[in-house]
Scaffold this active site. Structure first.
Site, PDB file in Angstrom:
ATOM      1  N   CYS A  84       0.867  -1.188   0.000  1.00 37.94           N
ATOM      2  CA  CYS A  84       0.000   0.000   0.000  1.00 37.94           C
ATOM      3  C   CYS A  84       0.900   1.233   0.000  1.00 37.94           C
ATOM      4  CB  CYS A  84      -0.983  -0.024   1.169  1.00 37.94           C
ATOM      5  SG  CYS A  84      -0.226  -0.009   2.799  1.00 37.94           S
ATOM      6  N   ARG A 136      -3.335  -0.657   5.412  1.00 30.57           N
ATOM      7  CA  ARG A 136      -3.927  -1.736   4.617  1.00 30.57           C
ATOM      8  C   ARG A 136      -3.024  -2.949   4.426  1.00 30.57           C
ATOM      9  NH1 ARG A 136      -5.257   2.191  -0.245  1.00 30.57           N
ATOM     10  NH2 ARG A 136      -3.367   3.090   0.646  1.00 30.57           N
ATOM     11  N   ASP A 168      -8.207   3.937   0.992  1.00 29.39           N
ATOM     12  CA  ASP A 168      -7.240   4.342   2.008  1.00 29.39           C
ATOM     13  C   ASP A 168      -7.997   4.800   3.258  1.00 29.39           C
ATOM     14  OD1 ASP A 168      -5.392   5.615   3.577  1.00 29.39           O
ATOM     15  OD2 ASP A 168      -4.441   6.708   1.935  1.00 29.39           O
TER      16      ASP A 168
END
Ligand code: 4NP
Length: 152
Positions: A9, A15, A122
């Site tokens: 990420c 994440r 996000d």
């Protein structure tokens, strides 16, 4: 032979640490090696975000021992499968690839499980709900990846 998977990420604190922990929880160490990295350098050496640690813990997964690192071109040699959480991550990864073979290893994590937009949003600037959604999206994708690796 063990399949080597890298989850990527932007920050490697929200994440991709979840994706690493979730996929690891589904397969044993003889079958798979999983790591995660960020395309950015902001958080190198840091623990995952406390909200990611909490949501993982809620589902029985401990990601608190992970530490942030940055993605590098060497990862193309080390890993068989590289999963990007969103399109921006995908572009940043592919920009470091030196050949077609490297590019072929990279995919969006949700390319099969989420037909609509294929991105893990996000959650960094949002609330706790975002982390639940992210967990569920990543979990569904990891179920498919684990199935594929088991049937190889
Ligand atoms: P991640 O989330 O890419 O899922 O780890 C983010 C973490 C930090 C920042 C952005 C996204 N940041 O701008 O510091």
């Amino acid at each position: 032979m063990r399949t080597k998977v890298l989850m990527v990420c932007l920050g490697n604190i929200c994440r991709s640490p979840l994706a690493e922990g979730i996929l690891k929880s589904k397969l044993d160490k003889e079958t798979i090696q999983v790591d995660s990295a960020g395309t950015a350098s902001y958080h190198i050496g840091k623990k995952p975000d406390s909200r990611s640690i909490s949501i993982a813990k809620k589902y029985g997964i401990d990601i608190s021992q992970q530490r942030c690192r940055q993605f590098t071109a060497k990862d193309f040699d080390e890993y068989d499968l590289i999963y990007a959480m969103d399109r921006s991550n995908y572009e940043n990864i592919v920009a470091l690839a030196e050949n077609e073979n490297a590019i072929a290893k990279v995919n969006l994590l949700l390319h099969r499980s989420n037909a609509t937009n294929k991105e893990v949003p996000d959650p960094y600037y949002g609330g706790e709900d975002g982390f639940e959604e992210v967990f569920q999206l990543i979990n569904a994708a990891c179920n498919l990846i684990a199935q594929d690796i088991n049937h190889k």
